[in-house]
Design an enzyme around this catalytic site. Structure first.
Site, PDB file in Angstrom:
ATOM      1  N   ILE A  11       0.822  -1.221   0.000  1.00 40.31           N
ATOM      2  CA  ILE A  11       0.000   0.000   0.000  1.00 40.31           C
ATOM      3  C   ILE A  11       0.859   1.275   0.000  1.00 40.31           C
ATOM      4  CG2 ILE A  11      -0.298   0.316   2.514  1.00 40.31           C
ATOM      5  CD1 ILE A  11      -3.339   0.774   1.863  1.00 40.31           C
ATOM      6  N   ASP A  34       1.469  -0.907   9.414  1.00 41.79           N
ATOM      7  CA  ASP A  34       1.811   0.297  10.192  1.00 41.79           C
ATOM      8  C   ASP A  34       3.319   0.563  10.089  1.00 41.79           C
ATOM      9  OD1 ASP A  34       1.459   2.392  11.931  1.00 41.79           O
ATOM     10  OD2 ASP A  34       1.053   1.173  13.709  1.00 41.79           O
TER      11      ASP A  34
HETATM   12  P1  ADP Z   1      -3.756  -5.420  12.208  1.00 45.96           P
HETATM   13  O1  ADP Z   1      -3.038  -5.192  13.506  1.00 45.96           O
HETATM   14  O2  ADP Z   1      -4.879  -4.430  11.955  1.00 45.96           O
HETATM   15  O3  ADP Z   1      -4.149  -6.836  12.009  1.00 45.96           O
HETATM   16  P2  ADP Z   1      -1.482  -5.772  10.377  1.00 45.96           P
HETATM   17  O4  ADP Z   1      -0.577  -4.707   9.837  1.00 45.96           O
HETATM   18  O5  ADP Z   1      -0.885  -6.812  11.248  1.00 45.96           O
HETATM   19  O6  ADP Z   1      -2.669  -4.968  11.107  1.00 45.96           O
HETATM   20  O7  ADP Z   1      -2.235  -6.473   9.182  1.00 45.96           O
HETATM   21  C1  ADP Z   1      -3.263  -5.884   8.423  1.00 45.96           C
HETATM   22  C2  ADP Z   1      -3.149  -6.353   6.992  1.00 45.96           C
HETATM   23  O8  ADP Z   1      -2.159  -5.592   6.320  1.00 45.96           O
HETATM   24  C3  ADP Z   1      -2.740  -7.820   6.850  1.00 45.96           C
HETATM   25  O9  ADP Z   1      -3.581  -8.430   5.880  1.00 45.96           O
HETATM   26  C4  ADP Z   1      -1.293  -7.731   6.347  1.00 45.96           C
HETATM   27  O10 ADP Z   1      -0.961  -8.819   5.514  1.00 45.96           O
HETATM   28  C5  ADP Z   1      -1.366  -6.459   5.530  1.00 45.96           C
HETATM   29  N1  ADP Z   1      -0.098  -5.777   5.231  1.00 45.96           N
HETATM   30  C6  ADP Z   1       1.109  -5.878   5.837  1.00 45.96           C
HETATM   31  N2  ADP Z   1       2.015  -5.078   5.222  1.00 45.96           N
HETATM   32  C7  ADP Z   1       1.353  -4.439   4.203  1.00 45.96           C
HETATM   33  C8  ADP Z   1       1.727  -3.506   3.195  1.00 45.96           C
HETATM   34  N3  ADP Z   1       2.965  -3.022   3.096  1.00 45.96           N
HETATM   35  N4  ADP Z   1       0.755  -3.092   2.304  1.00 45.96           N
HETATM   36  C9  ADP Z   1      -0.508  -3.555   2.392  1.00 45.96           C
HETATM   37  N5  ADP Z   1      -0.915  -4.439   3.315  1.00 45.96           N
HETATM   38  C10 ADP Z   1       0.004  -4.888   4.212  1.00 45.96           C
END
Ligand code: ADP
Length: 173
Positions: A11, A34
């Protein structure tokens, strides 16, 4: 043509007006998406998160706040806090997840931002079942777009193939 699009990838690379971060209540960064957003965007984002924390003391689940996007292609970042899945829906976690999408869309409109990209909020460390999260996200956004003409495009950015396939099915149905 549908205003909803899906793509598989990172993203932080998506060129839209605003990307959404799946943050935590501290707003001070973390792992997953994040961490990726703060790494790629640089310290300006965290500086503004700290200002918001000083003003309002973090962000509750289902709420959203907005900052600059530092070095990212987007103009702004909306930070929303997803619910932690506890194995049932007794805490109303689906409603909290829907609220993340709704509050982010409302904040985008309030800031005149018309294209928005969402990660799959809560489906990482917060362990929300991916199919339930996808249904909740898709329906919330679809209903919102029926009532609000201002948003031009919503992109669901799926990091993993499982999520991408779930969203593809919802888009095709
Ligand atoms: P949460 O704590 O809300 O579960 P996470 O960051 O652990 O947040 O995961 C939320 C989603 O974001 C997961 O599906 C993960 O695979 C995805 N994710 C992780 N890195 C990225 C990225 N760079 N771009 C888009 N999605 C991502």
């Amino acid at each position: 043509m549908s205003k909803i699009k899906i793509l598989q990838g990172d993203i932080t690379k998506v060129d839209v007006d605003v990307i959404v971060n799946a943050a935590n209540t501290s707003l001070l960064g973390g792992g997953g998406v994040d961490g990726a957003i703060h790494r790629a965007g640089g310290s300006q984002i965290l500086d503004e998160c700290r200002d918001i924390r000083a003003r309002q003391g973090g962000c509750d689940p289902g709420e959203a706040v907005i900052t600059n996007a530092g070095n990212l292609p987007a103009i702004k970042v909306i930070h929303t806090v997803g619910p932690v899945w506890t194995g049932d829906n007794e805490g109303g976690q689906r409603a909290v997840l829907a609220s993340c999408y709704l509050e982010s869309l409302k904040l985008a409109i309030a800031n005149n931002l018309k294209t928005i990209a969402f990660p799959n909020i809560s489906t990482g460390v917060y362990r929300f079942p991916k199919d339930l999260a996808a249904q909740t996200a898709f329906k919330t956004v679809q209903d919102f777009l029926l009532k609000n003409e201002v948003i031009d495009e919503v992109i669901f950015v799926c990091f993993d193939l499982e999520n991408f396939n779930l969203y593809q099915k919802l888009l095709d149905s």
